[in-house]
Scaffold this motif. Structure first.
Motif, mmCIF file in Angstrom:
data_model
loop_
_atom_site.group_PDB
_atom_site.id
_atom_site.type_symbol
_atom_site.label_atom_id
_atom_site.label_comp_id
_atom_site.label_asym_id
_atom_site.label_seq_id
_atom_site.Cartn_x
_atom_site.Cartn_y
_atom_site.Cartn_z
ATOM 1 N N LEU A 1 -13.141 -40.357 -33.019
ATOM 2 C CA LEU A 1 -13.412 -39.119 -32.303
ATOM 3 C C LEU A 1 -14.825 -38.614 -32.554
ATOM 4 O O LEU A 1 -15.474 -38.074 -31.645
ATOM 5 C CB LEU A 1 -12.396 -38.051 -32.689
ATOM 6 N N SER A 2 -15.326 -38.785 -33.777
ATOM 7 C CA SER A 2 -16.689 -38.337 -34.080
ATOM 8 C C SER A 2 -17.708 -39.100 -33.237
ATOM 9 O O SER A 2 -18.622 -38.497 -32.645
ATOM 10 C CB SER A 2 -16.993 -38.534 -35.568
ATOM 11 N N VAL B 1 -24.181 -24.383 -27.207
ATOM 12 C CA VAL B 1 -22.808 -23.949 -27.469
ATOM 13 C C VAL B 1 -21.877 -24.274 -26.305
ATOM 14 O O VAL B 1 -20.811 -24.877 -26.518
ATOM 15 C CB VAL B 1 -22.762 -22.454 -27.823
ATOM 16 N N PRO B 2 -22.206 -23.911 -25.054
ATOM 17 C CA PRO B 2 -21.315 -24.308 -23.955
ATOM 18 C C PRO B 2 -21.124 -25.819 -23.852
ATOM 19 O O PRO B 2 -20.026 -26.286 -23.522
ATOM 20 C CB PRO B 2 -22.015 -23.752 -22.710
ATOM 21 N N THR B 3 -22.160 -26.579 -24.153
ATOM 22 C CA THR B 3 -22.049 -28.045 -24.077
ATOM 23 C C THR B 3 -21.079 -28.569 -25.117
ATOM 24 O O THR B 3 -20.186 -29.376 -24.817
ATOM 25 C CB THR B 3 -23.430 -28.688 -24.275
ATOM 26 N N LEU B 4 -21.224 -28.125 -26.373
ATOM 27 C CA LEU B 4 -20.331 -28.583 -27.433
ATOM 28 C C LEU B 4 -18.884 -28.180 -27.143
ATOM 29 O O LEU B 4 -17.951 -28.963 -27.378
ATOM 30 C CB LEU B 4 -20.768 -28.008 -28.778
ATOM 31 N N ALA C 1 -17.781 -31.705 -35.554
ATOM 32 C CA ALA C 1 -18.665 -31.908 -34.417
ATOM 33 C C ALA C 1 -19.028 -30.601 -33.722
ATOM 34 O O ALA C 1 -20.113 -30.470 -33.133
ATOM 35 C CB ALA C 1 -18.016 -32.863 -33.417
ATOM 36 N N MET C 2 -18.130 -29.617 -33.792
ATOM 37 C CA MET C 2 -18.345 -28.344 -33.107
ATOM 38 C C MET C 2 -18.769 -27.231 -34.062
ATOM 39 O O MET C 2 -18.687 -26.050 -33.727
ATOM 40 C CB MET C 2 -17.064 -27.937 -32.373
ATOM 41 N N ASP D 1 -21.570 -26.060 -34.921
ATOM 42 C CA ASP D 1 -22.610 -25.169 -34.402
ATOM 43 C C ASP D 1 -22.130 -24.334 -33.214
ATOM 44 O O ASP D 1 -22.896 -23.519 -32.681
ATOM 45 C CB ASP D 1 -23.844 -25.973 -33.990
ATOM 46 N N ALA D 2 -20.875 -24.547 -32.805
ATOM 47 C CA ALA D 2 -20.316 -23.781 -31.683
ATOM 48 C C ALA D 2 -19.064 -23.034 -32.091
ATOM 49 O O ALA D 2 -18.234 -22.699 -31.256
ATOM 50 C CB ALA D 2 -20.018 -24.717 -30.513
ATOM 51 N N GLY D 3 -18.908 -22.802 -33.394
ATOM 52 C CA GLY D 3 -17.755 -22.046 -33.872
ATOM 53 C C GLY D 3 -16.617 -22.884 -34.403
ATOM 54 O O GLY D 3 -15.596 -22.352 -34.828
ATOM 55 N N GLY D 4 -16.766 -24.228 -34.363
ATOM 56 C CA GLY D 4 -15.735 -25.100 -34.895
ATOM 57 C C GLY D 4 -14.548 -25.263 -33.958
ATOM 58 O O GLY D 4 -14.584 -24.884 -32.785
ATOM 59 N N PHE D 5 -13.489 -25.862 -34.491
ATOM 60 C CA PHE D 5 -12.280 -26.128 -33.702
ATOM 61 C C PHE D 5 -11.061 -25.813 -34.551
ATOM 62 O O PHE D 5 -10.995 -26.159 -35.728
ATOM 63 C CB PHE D 5 -12.231 -27.593 -33.258
#
Length: 387
Positions: free
Chosen positions: A326-327, A352-355, A117-118, A120-124
């Protein structure tokens, strides 16, 4: 105070904390690492581990491990190893207690969902999220974010599994603010915490897997390490029913692994000529670990557990459903950011801040809270009965 080995971490020579503190003289006699341990124990993320998945999602029964009880077992093994090696027990315990504090709900299934899910924001990454939680998201102090842990504790948490060549975004941010020497090996206390984690989950998963009926004792005994251990237990207690001997088998296995780590770590230290904690970081390899023979047998045990437990039909069915939960929960917050509590809503509307804000909020959930939020925002949850 017990005398430390020369290669141990000394709290009186800590590299300090990121933020200066004014305690008003109320901190008492604790040293830096004792204070770190206590800050972790008193933190909200640590308490949440009580309702976070170890293997079984939100288990109904009280007999299976959860993330909190796993962390306590790791700490017990870690302290035993540290004491025998002359290392700092308080730093070791702090690292053991906090090593899984960044796990999202539903364990690795939850991590896979957040990673996707993240994307596009660098993952988790749960290990990087541990550092993010402890340096930024947890805010119990009046003048700074995070728990303001010592450099040694943050370093150990960041790289207890070894040097980090390509840190995830969350770890990179923390490292930029308070450099953690990510390219070097960590302290021996951190290395001991890492191997204590392996010893703990190898053996409590034997116990939980048998209790859950995911494999039989006869199937487990086909693993050579376990088969030999079982025979020793049966020889020691002839005539005692099998069910009462399983806890003894688990205790023996833990003791056997601990003794192997102690012997092998002492051998490596002697061979490497390491004398100081700085030498440990420059050694270029792990100095705490299993012997080659034990490592080989432990891998065989892990293969068995992956096949018969972690990837078993019942556990995988729950993990697949948990990942879907969770998805879709992430999708619900993405569709309407106002569903997040006000304090979790991002300060900027960019993607990015939103994700990352949504990821931070979901990662802090317990299994139970995630299920409750899903039912309120999305719909029914279909988790198989018994887990």
């Amino acid at each position: 105070m017990r005398e430390l080995a020369p290669c141990a971490s000394d709290p009186s020579h800590s590299r300090g904390r990121l933020h200066a503190e004014d305690s008003g003289g109320t901190r008492g006699p604790r040293d830096a690492f004792q204070r770190d341990r206590d800050r972790i124990i008193h933190s909200i993320p640590f308490r949440r581990l009580r309702h976070k998945t170890q293997v079984f999602v939100a288990p109904d029964g009280d007999h299976f491990r959860v993330r909190l009880t796993h962390s306590l077992e790791v700490a017990q093994i870690g302290r035993t190893l540290a004491r025998a090696l002359g290392l700092n027990e308080d730093l070791t315990e702090a690292l053991c207690l906090a090593h899984d504090i960044g796990h999202p709900p539903f364990g690795h299934a939850g991590e896979d969902a957040l990673k996707a899910a993240m994307a596009d924001a660098g993952g988790f990454d749960h290990n990087a999220h541990t550092i993010r939680l402890l340096t930024r998201l947890e805010t119990p102090y009046p003048t700074f974010d995070g728990l303001n842990l010592s450099w040694e504790t943050l370093e150990g948490l960041a790289k207890h599994n070894g040097p980090v060549a390509n840190p995830a975004w969350a770890l990179a941010e923390a490292d930029a603010a308070f450099p953690l020497d990510l390219s070097t090996w960590p302290s021996l206390e951190a290395q001991v915490a890492a191997i204590a984690d392996d010893i703990a989950y190898d053996n409590h998963d034997i116990d939980d897997g048998l209790r859950a009926g995911l494999f039989t004792l006869d199937e487990l005994l086909a693993v050579p390490l376990i088969g030999r251990g079982w025979q020793a237990v049966r020889d020691r207690y002839p005539g005692v029913e099998e069910q009462r001997l399983i806890p003894e088998l688990v205790r023996d296995q833990i003791g056997r692994m601990v003794n192997d780590v102690l012997d092998e770590t002492r051998r490596r230290l002697a061979a490497s000529g390491v004398e100081t904690s700085a030498d440990v970081r420059r050694a270029g390899r792990s100095l705490a670990g299993f012997s080659e023979e034990m490592a080989r047998e432990e891998r065989a045990l892990k293969i068995f557990l992956y096949q018969r437990m972690y990837r078993s039909g019942p556990v995988k069915a729950v993990a697949d459903e948990a990942e879907r939960v969770l998805s879709r929960l992430f999708d619900a917050y993405s569709a309407d950011i106002c569903l997040l509590p006000p304090q979790w809503q991002p300060g900027a509307p960019e993607p990015v801040p939103t994700l990352r804000a949504i990821g931070d909020f979901i990662a802090g959930m317990t299994d139970r809270f995630a299920i409750r939020q899903y039912r309120e925002l999305v719909g029914p949850v279909e988790l198989p009965e018994g887990f």
